[in-house]
Design a protein around this motif. Structure first.
Motif, PDB file in Angstrom:
ATOM      1  N   SER A   9      89.168  40.534  23.977  1.00 19.21           N
ATOM      2  CA  SER A   9      88.430  41.153  25.075  1.00 19.21           C
ATOM      3  C   SER A   9      87.334  40.248  25.598  1.00 19.21           C
ATOM      4  O   SER A   9      86.615  40.608  26.516  1.00 19.21           O
ATOM      5  CB  SER A   9      87.828  42.487  24.613  1.00 19.21           C
ATOM      6  OG  SER A   9      86.944  42.277  23.549  1.00 19.21           O
ATOM      7  N   THR A  10      87.157  39.068  25.030  1.00 19.38           N
ATOM      8  CA  THR A  10      86.113  38.164  25.489  1.00 19.38           C
ATOM      9  C   THR A  10      86.695  36.862  26.014  1.00 19.38           C
ATOM     10  O   THR A  10      86.016  35.861  26.110  1.00 19.38           O
ATOM     11  CB  THR A  10      85.131  37.856  24.339  1.00 19.38           C
ATOM     12  OG1 THR A  10      85.853  37.303  23.234  1.00 19.38           O
ATOM     13  CG2 THR A  10      84.415  39.119  23.892  1.00 19.38           C
ATOM     14  N   THR A  11      87.971  36.869  26.385  1.00 22.34           N
ATOM     15  CA  THR A  11      88.594  35.678  26.939  1.00 22.34           C
ATOM     16  C   THR A  11      87.964  35.321  28.274  1.00 22.34           C
ATOM     17  O   THR A  11      87.805  36.172  29.141  1.00 22.34           O
ATOM     18  CB  THR A  11      90.107  35.920  27.139  1.00 22.34           C
ATOM     19  OG1 THR A  11      90.671  36.296  25.893  1.00 22.34           O
ATOM     20  CG2 THR A  11      90.786  34.669  27.635  1.00 22.34           C
ATOM     21  N   THR A  12      87.603  34.051  28.458  1.00 25.49           N
ATOM     22  CA  THR A  12      86.996  33.647  29.722  1.00 25.49           C
ATOM     23  C   THR A  12      88.040  33.607  30.820  1.00 25.49           C
ATOM     24  O   THR A  12      89.211  33.319  30.585  1.00 25.49           O
ATOM     25  CB  THR A  12      86.348  32.263  29.577  1.00 25.49           C
ATOM     26  OG1 THR A  12      87.347  31.317  29.172  1.00 25.49           O
ATOM     27  CG2 THR A  12      85.231  32.282  28.550  1.00 25.49           C
ATOM     28  N   GLY A  13      87.600  33.879  32.039  1.00 23.85           N
ATOM     29  CA  GLY A  13      88.500  33.805  33.182  1.00 23.85           C
ATOM     30  C   GLY A  13      89.457  34.965  33.286  1.00 23.85           C
ATOM     31  O   GLY A  13      90.359  34.957  34.116  1.00 23.85           O
ATOM     32  N   ALA A  23      80.511  47.727  33.208  1.00 21.73           N
ATOM     33  CA  ALA A  23      80.775  46.737  34.256  1.00 21.73           C
ATOM     34  C   ALA A  23      79.601  45.782  34.410  1.00 21.73           C
ATOM     35  O   ALA A  23      79.789  44.564  34.562  1.00 21.73           O
ATOM     36  CB  ALA A  23      81.058  47.448  35.575  1.00 21.73           C
ATOM     37  N   LYS A  24      78.397  46.311  34.367  1.00 20.78           N
ATOM     38  CA  LYS A  24      77.217  45.446  34.520  1.00 20.78           C
ATOM     39  C   LYS A  24      77.093  44.474  33.356  1.00 20.78           C
ATOM     40  O   LYS A  24      76.742  43.300  33.541  1.00 20.78           O
ATOM     41  CB  LYS A  24      75.952  46.292  34.649  1.00 20.78           C
ATOM     42  CG  LYS A  24      75.854  47.056  35.959  1.00 20.78           C
ATOM     43  CD  LYS A  24      74.467  47.627  36.177  1.00 20.78           C
ATOM     44  CE  LYS A  24      73.433  46.542  36.378  1.00 20.78           C
ATOM     45  NZ  LYS A  24      72.113  47.074  36.775  1.00 20.78           N
ATOM     46  N   GLY A  25      77.381  44.931  32.154  1.00 25.34           N
ATOM     47  CA  GLY A  25      77.321  44.039  31.011  1.00 25.34           C
ATOM     48  C   GLY A  25      78.368  42.947  31.079  1.00 25.34           C
ATOM     49  O   GLY A  25      78.077  41.761  30.870  1.00 25.34           O
ATOM     50  N   ALA A  26      79.597  43.324  31.400  1.00 27.84           N
ATOM     51  CA  ALA A  26      80.680  42.336  31.499  1.00 27.84           C
ATOM     52  C   ALA A  26      80.458  41.401  32.668  1.00 27.84           C
ATOM     53  O   ALA A  26      80.823  40.215  32.617  1.00 27.84           O
ATOM     54  CB  ALA A  26      82.018  43.048  31.642  1.00 27.84           C
ATOM     55  N   GLY A  27      79.843  41.927  33.748  1.00 33.43           N
ATOM     56  CA  GLY A  27      79.632  41.135  34.955  1.00 33.43           C
ATOM     57  C   GLY A  27      78.620  40.023  34.811  1.00 33.43           C
ATOM     58  O   GLY A  27      78.453  39.216  35.730  1.00 33.43           O
ATOM     59  N   ARG A  28      77.953  39.967  33.680  1.00 35.90           N
ATOM     60  CA  ARG A  28      77.057  38.836  33.431  1.00 35.90           C
ATOM     61  C   ARG A  28      77.843  37.534  33.288  1.00 35.90           C
ATOM     62  O   ARG A  28      77.339  36.454  33.635  1.00 35.90           O
ATOM     63  CB  ARG A  28      76.259  39.068  32.148  1.00 35.90           C
ATOM     64  CG  ARG A  28      75.223  40.170  32.214  1.00 35.90           C
ATOM     65  CD  ARG A  28      74.555  40.329  30.867  1.00 35.90           C
ATOM     66  NE  ARG A  28      73.538  41.381  30.866  1.00 35.90           N
ATOM     67  CZ  ARG A  28      72.253  41.170  31.140  1.00 35.90           C
ATOM     68  NH1 ARG A  28      71.844  39.946  31.439  1.00 35.90           N
ATOM     69  NH2 ARG A  28      71.396  42.162  31.115  1.00 35.90           N
ATOM     70  N   HIS A  29      79.074  37.632  32.743  1.00 32.33           N
ATOM     71  CA  HIS A  29      79.844  36.427  32.427  1.00 32.33           C
ATOM     72  C   HIS A  29      81.250  36.418  33.013  1.00 32.33           C
ATOM     73  O   HIS A  29      81.930  35.402  32.947  1.00 32.33           O
ATOM     74  CB  HIS A  29      79.941  36.261  30.902  1.00 32.33           C
ATOM     75  CG  HIS A  29      78.614  36.140  30.226  1.00 32.33           C
ATOM     76  ND1 HIS A  29      77.878  34.982  30.239  1.00 32.33           N
ATOM     77  CD2 HIS A  29      77.872  37.049  29.526  1.00 32.33           C
ATOM     78  CE1 HIS A  29      76.741  35.161  29.566  1.00 32.33           C
ATOM     79  NE2 HIS A  29      76.722  36.417  29.132  1.00 32.33           N
ATOM     80  N   LEU A  67      82.351  42.747  25.872  1.00 32.82           N
ATOM     81  CA  LEU A  67      83.147  42.002  26.848  1.00 32.82           C
ATOM     82  C   LEU A  67      82.462  40.704  27.262  1.00 32.82           C
ATOM     83  O   LEU A  67      83.131  39.734  27.633  1.00 32.82           O
ATOM     84  CB  LEU A  67      83.395  42.868  28.085  1.00 32.82           C
ATOM     85  CG  LEU A  67      84.288  44.096  27.870  1.00 32.82           C
ATOM     86  CD1 LEU A  67      84.331  44.956  29.125  1.00 32.82           C
ATOM     87  CD2 LEU A  67      85.690  43.686  27.466  1.00 32.82           C
ATOM     88  N   ALA A  68      81.143  40.685  27.181  1.00 34.17           N
ATOM     89  CA  ALA A  68      80.402  39.470  27.526  1.00 34.17           C
ATOM     90  C   ALA A  68      80.285  38.514  26.346  1.00 34.17           C
ATOM     91  O   ALA A  68      79.680  37.447  26.469  1.00 34.17           O
ATOM     92  CB  ALA A  68      79.014  39.832  28.033  1.00 34.17           C
TER      93      ALA A  68
END
Length: 359
Positions: free
Chosen positions: A3-7, A23-29, A298-299
């Motif tokens: 769940s933390t794969t980049t891209g 969404a806000k937390g994941a949207g950091r990265h 997620l981040a």
């Protein structure tokens, strides 16, 4: 798939407390697509204020996400294909994902009661309820069905805002029965002070144009507000995700679907079980921490299992009163309560923290 794969392509369904914070937390990265039809946050825990005409416009989703890599799609998810990793929207388009966050929350449960869905106004439509009260030729009788926090908040807020109306609260069990003896006694005192008629142990069997039919006899009402209970959105079960007997998706200790680990489920849609606590109840108190945790996961900012402990339950009792009920970590009642101005200020502070966390 991690769940933390980049891209990766992250799609979040739902912009309630859990979905928006995730969404806000994941949207950091990561680049995130947030699917929700509304333009503004719904702020469910303040719907009673909207019903009484005291609500205001809450921040837009765009305002709350402008500092994140989030694209807001104003649409509804109508079908989910976990095998193909696709979500179909009501605008006819399809979104592909690598990781899906399912946060569609809950909705009013009508329980098949004849006339309820057709004649009653649900808590989700608080603004419509306000319009109906304002449009009435003269004050009448209003019945709130539901003896839990939502029903209590609606009944007290409406009775205080519209003292010329006769407000009733109707419960299949005890009004405020979940609270301690002290907590429930205070709720009853406030209801009596506001002139709210209490009908307990009265299960509604039908909603009619003239009011309610119940196991304890008929109850007259020109307007009926349905705040009896909630049920999860059915899309998870329809898509084949493993769900419990209530339709809530079963998840592991990282909030992943036990049947589809590339789907995370949070908020009212998830049956989250925490050791020593049990399966978490629906509500803001549990949804927000889940969303915050998942955003960090997620981040890549945490790999620990989700943990949670209850501390308090709170309920508004009009503009001048409130109840803060202290609970044990497993949500069972302690005898300690804070009422009156202290309870009101505590509830207001908690609501303020919720809004601040979303910002």
């Amino acid at each position: 798939m991690s769940s933390t794969t980049t891209g990766q392509r992250i799609v979040v369904l739902g912009a309630g407390y859990a979905g928006l914070t995730a969404a806000k937390g994941a949207g950091r990265h990561h680049a995130v697509t947030l699917v929700a039809p509304e333009d503004r946050i719904l702020h469910r825990i303040r719907r009673h204020e909207t019903a009484a005409g005291r609500g205001r416009d809450w921040p837009t989703i765009g305002e709350l996400t402008r500092d994140r890599r989030i694209t807001h799609r104003r649409a509804r998810a109508v079908a989910l294909d976990p095998a193909a990793h696709e979500v179909r929207l009501d605008d006819g388009t399809t979104l592909a994902y690598d990781t899906l966050v399912y946060a569609l929350g809950s909705r009013t449960a009508w329980h098949g009661v004849p006339g309820a869905e057709q004649l009653a106004c649900s808590a989700e439509h608080a603004a419509e309820l306000h319009r109906r009260i304002a449009a009435a030729d003269r004050p009448g009788t209003l019945a709130v069905v539901g003896g839990g926090a939502t029903g209590i908040e609606l009944a007290t807020e409406l009775a205080e805002a519209h003292p010329a109306w006769q407000v009733r609260i109707v419960a299949s069990g005890l009004v405020g029965g979940v609270y301690s003896d002290k907590g429930r006694a205070h709720v009853r005192r406030v209801l009596a002070r506001l002139g709210v008629a209490v009908h307990e142990n009265a299960t509604v069997t039908e909603v009619t144009p003239d009011g309610l039919r119940t196991t304890a006899g008929p109850i007259d009402a020109g307007l009926v507000v349905w705040a009896a209970s909630l049920e999860p959105h059915p899309l998870a079960a329809e898509a084949g995700l493993a769900v419990d007997e209530h339709g809530r998706a079963l998840v592991d200790d990282h909030l992943r679907s036990v049947s589809h680990p590339d789907v995370h489920v949070v908020g009212d849609a998830a049956a989250v079980t925490v050791p020593g606590v049990g399966t978490l109840r629906m509500g803001c108190a549990t949804a927000l921490p889940q969303g915050q945790y998942l955003g960090k996961l997620l981040a890549g900012r945490t790999a620990k299992p989700f943990s949670f402990r209850y501390t308090v339950q709170c309920v508004s009792l009009g503009r001048r009163d409130g109840l803060l009920q202290v609970v044990r970590p497993d949500d069972s009642m302690r005898p300690t309560v804070f009422t009156g101005t202290a309870g009101r200020l505590a509830k207001a502070a908690i609501v303020g923290v919720v809004l601040s966390s979303l910002k």
